[in-house]
Structures are given as C-alpha cells and as structure tokens.
Design an enzyme around this catalytic site. Structure first.
Site, short mmCIF file in Angstrom:
data_model
loop_
_atom_site.label_atom_id
_atom_site.label_comp_id
_atom_site.label_asym_id
_atom_site.label_seq_id
_atom_site.Cartn_x
_atom_site.Cartn_y
_atom_site.Cartn_z
N PRO A 9 0.69 -1.45 -0.07
CA PRO A 9 0.06 0.00 -0.23
C PRO A 9 0.94 1.30 0.09
O PRO A 9 1.85 1.29 0.76
CB PRO A 9 -0.85 -0.17 1.20
CG PRO A 9 -0.14 -1.25 1.94
CD PRO A 9 0.58 -2.18 1.06
N ARG A 17 4.87 10.92 -3.04
CA ARG A 17 4.45 10.65 -1.50
C ARG A 17 5.97 11.03 -0.50
O ARG A 17 6.72 10.56 -0.97
CB ARG A 17 4.17 9.19 -1.12
CG ARG A 17 4.37 8.80 0.14
CD ARG A 17 4.16 7.32 -0.07
NE ARG A 17 3.87 6.90 1.60
CZ ARG A 17 4.18 5.68 2.06
NH1 ARG A 17 4.74 4.69 1.13
NH2 ARG A 17 3.93 5.36 3.24
N TYR A 22 10.89 8.95 1.30
CA TYR A 22 11.03 8.15 0.16
C TYR A 22 11.59 8.48 -1.27
O TYR A 22 11.78 7.52 -2.26
CB TYR A 22 9.49 7.62 -0.15
CG TYR A 22 8.76 6.90 0.90
CD1 TYR A 22 9.36 5.52 1.77
CD2 TYR A 22 7.70 7.41 1.62
CE1 TYR A 22 8.91 5.01 2.92
CE2 TYR A 22 7.21 7.21 2.86
CZ TYR A 22 7.75 5.78 3.62
OH TYR A 22 7.37 5.29 4.41
N ALA A 74 2.77 -0.56 5.34
CA ALA A 74 2.51 -0.63 6.42
C ALA A 74 1.91 -2.15 6.74
O ALA A 74 1.80 -2.33 8.01
CB ALA A 74 1.27 0.50 6.67
N GLU A 95 12.34 -9.19 2.60
CA GLU A 95 11.60 -8.18 2.95
C GLU A 95 12.25 -6.93 2.86
O GLU A 95 13.35 -6.97 3.39
CB GLU A 95 11.10 -8.18 4.49
CG GLU A 95 10.58 -6.98 5.10
CD GLU A 95 10.36 -7.01 6.75
OE1 GLU A 95 9.81 -8.13 7.14
OE2 GLU A 95 10.20 -6.22 7.34
N HIS A 97 12.56 -2.56 2.77
CA HIS A 97 12.00 -1.08 3.07
C HIS A 97 12.80 -0.03 2.54
O HIS A 97 14.19 -0.19 2.61
CB HIS A 97 11.95 -0.91 4.83
CG HIS A 97 11.14 -1.97 5.27
ND1 HIS A 97 9.75 -1.87 5.12
CD2 HIS A 97 11.36 -3.14 5.97
CE1 HIS A 97 9.08 -3.00 5.76
NE2 HIS A 97 9.96 -3.82 6.13
C1 DQA Z 1 8.19 1.29 4.11
C2 DQA Z 1 7.94 1.34 5.80
C3 DQA Z 1 6.68 1.32 6.44
O1 DQA Z 1 6.71 1.57 7.69
C4 DQA Z 1 5.76 2.18 5.56
O2 DQA Z 1 4.49 2.06 6.10
C5 DQA Z 1 5.62 2.46 4.21
C6 DQA Z 1 7.02 2.12 3.46
C7 DQA Z 1 9.34 1.57 3.49
O3 DQA Z 1 9.69 1.23 2.48
O4 DQA Z 1 10.28 2.43 4.15
O5 DQA Z 1 4.71 2.28 3.63
O6 DQA Z 1 7.85 -0.09 3.96
#
Ligand code: DQA
Length: 139
Positions: A9, A17, A22, A74, A95, A97
């Site tokens: 999401p 955003r 980001y 999230a 995973e 981020h």
């Molecule tokens: C995220 C970190 C998450 O906490 C957040 O809700 C995101 C992006 C990241 O890529 O840093 O939507 O996954």
C-alpha cells in the site's frame, strides 16, 4: 533467474509521497534502471493497496519464481495473513524497506513478516530493492 518484486500500500505514490523519506524517483523509472542493470534476470513487478490481492499474488507466483523482493508497506507491521502466505509458499521472500524503519516511529520497528522471510533489508532508499535482488544472485 525469475524475480518478482511486490509493493504494498501507498508505494504506487513513490516520487510523489513524502519525498524527504521515500525520495523523488517513481518506481517505474527505478524498475527500468534495474532491468537494464540485470538484463539476464526476469524481473516481474506487482503493486497493490489491497491486502488480499498481495496474498493472491504470493500464492500465484510462490511455487514458480526463484525469489520475491517484497515491500509490504504498512502491512509489514500488522499483517498475520501476509506472514502466513509467505510461510505457505516455496519461493523465498526478502523483506525490503526504503526507509530505515528503526530510525522512525516505534510501531515501525516490529515486522510481522520478518520471521517468515529469508532476510530483511531496510534503509538504502530504492536501492534496498536492488540489494534484495542481488541477495538471490549470491545464494
Ligand atoms: C516502508 C516503511 C513502512 O513503515 C511504511 O508504512 C511504508 C514504507 C518503507 O519502504 O520504508 O509504507 O515499508
């Protein structure tokens, strides 16, 4: 080698955003660079804002691809259902981020998914995806 990248999401809004967290690049532009850099890797991309659709995608590809690089956004912090889907499939999942979630709010420090994943990469901007992909090239 066949790698599936899955974004959860709000990651359709990359480049628009919260740019200070980001970055400025859209994922489409980054993906093009990644495909050019790894011409021998077949890189598929899927994004959804809907938890069940992310689970359906994991089921669909989870027995045929070599690896999944997943940023569940999230849902990382909340979804038992996505954790179960990752545990259910054969394809290993990394995973990722974009941000360093450990530098941010406390609710982002815990991942429901990490224990079902092969590994976790966080905090390298969009290059977190590249590092996730490269992890499949070395192991
Ligand atoms: C995220 C970190 C998450 O906490 C957040 O809700 C995101 C992006 C990241 O890529 O840093 O939507 O996954």
């Amino acid at each position: 080698m066949k790698i599936q990248i899955i974004n959860g999401p709000n990651l359709n809004l990359l480049g628009v955003r919260e740019k200070s967290i980001y970055g400025n690049s859209s994922f489409d532009v980054y993906l093009e660079e990644l495909r050019k850099r790894y011409p021998d890797v077949e890189i598929e991309y899927y994004q959804s804002n809907i938890e069940g659709e992310l689970i359906n995608k994991l089921h669909e590809i989870g027995f045929s691809f070599d690896g999944v690089v997943m940023n569940a956004g999230a849902y990382t912090h909340t979804s038992v259902a996505i954790a179960d889907a990752i545990a259910a499939i054969n394809t290993p999942v990394i995973e990722v981020h974009i941000s360093n979630v450990y530098k941010r709010e406390e609710f982002r420090h815990h991942s429901m998914l990490a224990a079902s994943c092969r590994g976790v990469i966080a905090g390298f901007g969009l290059d977190s995806y590249r590092l996730g992909l490269e992890s499949f090239l070395i192991s």
